[in-house]
Design a protein around this motif. Structure first.
Motif, mmCIF file in Angstrom:
data_model
loop_
_atom_site.group_PDB
_atom_site.id
_atom_site.type_symbol
_atom_site.label_atom_id
_atom_site.label_comp_id
_atom_site.label_asym_id
_atom_site.label_seq_id
_atom_site.Cartn_x
_atom_site.Cartn_y
_atom_site.Cartn_z
ATOM 1 N N SER A 95 -2.089 -25.036 -24.865
ATOM 2 C CA SER A 95 -1.772 -23.631 -24.577
ATOM 3 C C SER A 95 -0.790 -23.518 -23.414
ATOM 4 O O SER A 95 0.118 -22.677 -23.431
ATOM 5 C CB SER A 95 -3.058 -22.864 -24.254
ATOM 6 O OG SER A 95 -3.951 -22.890 -25.335
ATOM 7 N N ILE A 96 -0.971 -24.351 -22.383
ATOM 8 C CA ILE A 96 -0.045 -24.344 -21.254
ATOM 9 C C ILE A 96 1.342 -24.764 -21.712
ATOM 10 O O ILE A 96 2.356 -24.201 -21.274
ATOM 11 C CB ILE A 96 -0.575 -25.279 -20.140
ATOM 12 C CG1 ILE A 96 -1.852 -24.700 -19.532
ATOM 13 C CG2 ILE A 96 0.482 -25.483 -19.051
ATOM 14 C CD1 ILE A 96 -2.542 -25.620 -18.546
ATOM 15 N N ARG A 153 2.693 -24.236 -24.612
ATOM 16 C CA ARG A 153 3.313 -23.123 -25.327
ATOM 17 C C ARG A 153 3.806 -22.038 -24.370
ATOM 18 O O ARG A 153 4.890 -21.465 -24.568
ATOM 19 C CB ARG A 153 2.319 -22.515 -26.324
ATOM 20 C CG ARG A 153 2.043 -23.387 -27.539
ATOM 21 C CD ARG A 153 1.318 -22.594 -28.614
ATOM 22 N NE ARG A 153 0.025 -22.101 -28.158
ATOM 23 C CZ ARG A 153 -1.117 -22.776 -28.291
ATOM 24 N NH1 ARG A 153 -1.108 -23.968 -28.875
ATOM 25 N NH2 ARG A 153 -2.243 -22.271 -27.871
ATOM 26 N N ASP A 154 3.027 -21.754 -23.320
ATOM 27 C CA ASP A 154 3.373 -20.640 -22.436
ATOM 28 C C ASP A 154 4.359 -21.021 -21.337
ATOM 29 O O ASP A 154 5.254 -20.232 -21.004
ATOM 30 C CB ASP A 154 2.099 -20.078 -21.783
ATOM 31 C CG ASP A 154 1.234 -19.325 -22.770
ATOM 32 O OD1 ASP A 154 1.680 -19.120 -23.913
ATOM 33 O OD2 ASP A 154 0.102 -18.953 -22.401
ATOM 34 N N LEU A 155 4.208 -22.209 -20.756
ATOM 35 C CA LEU A 155 5.024 -22.583 -19.593
ATOM 36 C C LEU A 155 6.080 -23.629 -19.909
ATOM 37 O O LEU A 155 7.002 -23.821 -19.109
ATOM 38 C CB LEU A 155 4.131 -23.108 -18.461
ATOM 39 C CG LEU A 155 3.024 -22.159 -17.965
ATOM 40 C CD1 LEU A 155 2.281 -22.790 -16.792
ATOM 41 C CD2 LEU A 155 3.608 -20.808 -17.569
ATOM 42 N N TYR A 180 -2.913 -17.445 -13.162
ATOM 43 C CA TYR A 180 -1.810 -16.537 -13.455
ATOM 44 C C TYR A 180 -0.454 -17.170 -13.161
ATOM 45 O O TYR A 180 0.523 -16.463 -12.921
ATOM 46 C CB TYR A 180 -1.983 -15.244 -12.658
ATOM 47 C CG TYR A 180 -3.204 -14.457 -13.087
ATOM 48 C CD1 TYR A 180 -3.194 -13.705 -14.256
ATOM 49 C CD2 TYR A 180 -4.378 -14.490 -12.333
ATOM 50 C CE1 TYR A 180 -4.318 -12.998 -14.662
ATOM 51 C CE2 TYR A 180 -5.507 -13.788 -12.724
ATOM 52 C CZ TYR A 180 -5.476 -13.047 -13.887
ATOM 53 O OH TYR A 180 -6.582 -12.349 -14.298
ATOM 54 N N THR A 207 3.128 -18.595 -13.589
ATOM 55 C CA THR A 207 4.197 -18.193 -14.516
ATOM 56 C C THR A 207 5.230 -19.290 -14.713
ATOM 57 O O THR A 207 6.200 -19.087 -15.437
ATOM 58 C CB THR A 207 4.892 -16.930 -13.991
ATOM 59 O OG1 THR A 207 5.379 -17.176 -12.656
ATOM 60 C CG2 THR A 207 3.931 -15.748 -13.966
ATOM 61 N N TRP A 229 -7.608 -16.793 -22.771
ATOM 62 C CA TRP A 229 -6.363 -17.542 -22.581
ATOM 63 C C TRP A 229 -6.599 -18.699 -21.619
ATOM 64 O O TRP A 229 -7.647 -18.814 -20.973
ATOM 65 C CB TRP A 229 -5.267 -16.589 -22.119
ATOM 66 C CG TRP A 229 -5.017 -16.476 -20.640
ATOM 67 C CD1 TRP A 229 -3.925 -16.904 -19.963
ATOM 68 C CD2 TRP A 229 -5.862 -15.869 -19.649
ATOM 69 N NE1 TRP A 229 -4.020 -16.614 -18.625
ATOM 70 C CE2 TRP A 229 -5.201 -15.985 -18.404
ATOM 71 C CE3 TRP A 229 -7.128 -15.258 -19.682
ATOM 72 C CZ2 TRP A 229 -5.757 -15.508 -17.217
ATOM 73 C CZ3 TRP A 229 -7.670 -14.782 -18.509
ATOM 74 C CH2 TRP A 229 -6.995 -14.913 -17.294
ATOM 75 N N TRP A 230 -5.617 -19.602 -21.504
ATOM 76 C CA TRP A 230 -5.828 -20.855 -20.775
ATOM 77 C C TRP A 230 -6.167 -20.637 -19.301
ATOM 78 O O TRP A 230 -6.873 -21.454 -18.701
ATOM 79 C CB TRP A 230 -4.606 -21.767 -20.904
ATOM 80 C CG TRP A 230 -3.314 -21.214 -20.355
ATOM 81 C CD1 TRP A 230 -2.340 -20.570 -21.045
ATOM 82 C CD2 TRP A 230 -2.858 -21.268 -18.998
ATOM 83 N NE1 TRP A 230 -1.303 -20.210 -20.224
ATOM 84 C CE2 TRP A 230 -1.594 -20.634 -18.954
ATOM 85 C CE3 TRP A 230 -3.388 -21.783 -17.815
ATOM 86 C CZ2 TRP A 230 -0.866 -20.496 -17.776
ATOM 87 C CZ3 TRP A 230 -2.660 -21.657 -16.645
ATOM 88 C CH2 TRP A 230 -1.421 -21.019 -16.630
#
Length: 509
Positions: free
Chosen positions: A46-47, A49-51, A105, A107, A174-175
């Motif tokens: 998940s990290i 995909r997001d970061l 949180y 980013t 979420w992660w």
């Protein structure tokens, strides 16, 4: 103000309901710090995909927590002795909570790495503070042995629980939720600790040796980093130079500690030889615990083909036995020679490795039984030698003593993964055919990635063979530990209680 101590507890020394309630509260930070070692196992996809971290950033997201923790344990233990262990615990709880929110949180990969580093710093304040406070709150030998036994079991269980809990959280949130679970526990800690836990500190600590801080970090971090990299990639010139640099810094650090009156590590800690023996045996136990995890986790996923979540749940099963092993060992040690029980713990752990050496390519039951037996023996050793080391250290130096124990565990764990991993890798590579692709000859996951059924079968056989050799090597080393326990600890363990090493006990502030 100080009070005299004796080898036998007086009625007023017995801990009551207030102390045991405070002890339960102190288990909270211990569980969270140990859980954070493994809490990212399921969150990485998940990290990613997001970061979108690079491969190097992903490694640092995993490793910076352990590096910061290991590098600052000695410093924080000494600092807690000076400013107060409860005060340092509260500072650490604030830092840990803040870092948890920052990680949840984050980013960018850089922000997450920074938050994980702060989590490691907070963890370095929490671990020696909790054990130091346990040392001071439980003055009765039997009660302290029981408390440290529970403490050791909780630490071992927290590592296994972290991966499972993160998997459950990620099923619904979420992660970042895997970090936010730290916050309510830390808030509860901040509320209850000032009410339940008295302050303890060294009444005459001397000046703080600031120059020893970078020296201690320079000694610990390069060695731990170099050994971990060697376990993952093999020994090369770069890793060798990094380890050598750490050893050189360690020589300067030790020389400074031996020549200064305001040393970061007090020479008083080593006046009883059993303190050093306890640290060494504890490191050896950690060697076996972490070394075995190098191949048991891979076995579940790569040999038996389990999903990550399924493997994590099965790996939690041996922890059920571990939870009872340490308190039971502490109770037995109060009725017989401590050295004998520690020796028995090493032998039991070696027997667990012997069971692991019987594993085949479809031996889940054998793996779980072997892991449970080995873990029970290891936790028995860790609980009793931790109690021995803390009991023989001056009460006013309890934070420093705890930090040395935990630093030894970090070293032992890193060496276990490197050396037993090296044995397994050498056997695996020798068993793989020379015609196989290079990626398949290096690791079993590499063989799986080829999609070649016959090569995968050969790779699984080679991995099991390598695991058997590593288990035999680990078992033999543990038998050496059993001999060392008898020869070095018999004098200290000739009676149920170990004499206190100091003539004074710091009074609660």
């Amino acid at each position: 103000m100080t009070n005299p101590t004796s080898t036998e507890a007086r009625p007023g020394d017995l801990a009551g309901r207030r102390e045991w309630t405070a002890f339960v509260v102190l288990l909270l930070p211990l569980l969270l710090v140990s859980m954070d070692v493994s809490v990212l196992f399921f969150a990485i996809p998940s990290i990613d995909r997001d970061l979108a971290p690079s491969a190097t950033q992903q490694l640092w997201i995993f490793d910076v927590y352990a590096f910061a923790l290991a590098g600052l344990l000695i410093t924080m233990g000494s600092l807690g002795d000076r400013i107060g262990r409860r005060k340092l615990l509260l500072f650490g709880a604030v830092a840990f909570s803040t870092a948890s929110v920052g990680a949840a949180y984050a980013t960018s990969p850089e922000m997450l790495i920074a938050a994980r580093a702060l989590l490691g710093i907070g963890g370095a304040t929490l671990m020696p503070s909790t054990m130091g406070l346990v040392r001071n709150m439980f003055r009765d030998e039997r009660q302290r042995g029981r408390a440290i036994g529970i403490w050791s079991g909780a630490m071992a269980g927290g590592i296994a629980l972290g991966s499972v809990l993160s998997g459950v959280m990620l099923e619904h949130f979420w992660w970042g939720s895997v970090f936010l679970i730290n916050v309510p526990a830390m808030v509860l800690l901040l509320i209850l600790v000032p009410v339940l836990v008295p302050e303890f500190k060294d009444p005459d600590p001397g000046r703080f040796d600031f120059l020893s801080v970078p020296l201690s970090m320079g000694a610990v971090l390069p060695v731990v980093y170099g050994v971990k990299e060697t376990a993952a990639e093999g020994m090369d010139l770069r890793n060798g130079l990094v380890i050598a640099a750490g050893l050189v810094a360690g020589l300067f650090f030790v020389r400074r500690q031996r020549t200064r009156t305001d040393a970061l590590i007090s020479r008083e800690l080593f006046r009883d030889r059993n303190f050093a023996a306890g640290i060494g045996l504890n490191a050896l136990a950690s060697f076996a615990m972490m070394g075995s995890s190098f191949f048991t986790t891979q076995y579940l996923q790569s040999v038996l083909g389990m999903s990550t979540m399924e493997a994590a749940l099965w790996s939690l099963a041996p922890s059920l036995a571990v939870g009872a092993a340490a308190p039971a060992a502490a109770a037995i040690a109060q009725r017989t020679e401590r050295a004998r029980v520690i020796c028995a713990g090493f032998v039991i752990a070696a027997a667990g490795f012997g069971v692991l050496a019987l594993s085949g390519t479809d031996s889940l039951a054998i793996l779980l039984i072997g892991s449970a037996v080995m873990s029970c023996g290891i936790v028995t050793v860790m609980a009793l030698v931790s109690d021995l080391a803390m009991s023989t250290s001056p009460p006013e130096k309890a934070g420093s003593a705890a930090s040395l124990l935990e630093t030894g565990q970090e070293f032992g764990g890193a060496m276990g993964m490197a050396l037993l991993g090296a044995v397994a890798t050498a056997v695996y590579t020798a068993d793989m055919p020379g015609s196989a692709p290079e990626v398949a000859r290096k690791t079993l996951p590499g063989a799986l990635s080829t999609g070649d059924g016959s090569l995968i079968a050969v790779g699984r056989d080679a991995f099991v063979h390598s695991m058997q050799y590593a288990a035999v090597a680990g078992g033999l080393l543990l038998l050496v530990g059993a001999v060392l326990a008898v020869t070095h600890l018999r004098r200290a363990a000739s009676q149920p209680g170990v004499p206190e090493a100091s003539a004074s006990e710091p009074s609660p502030v």
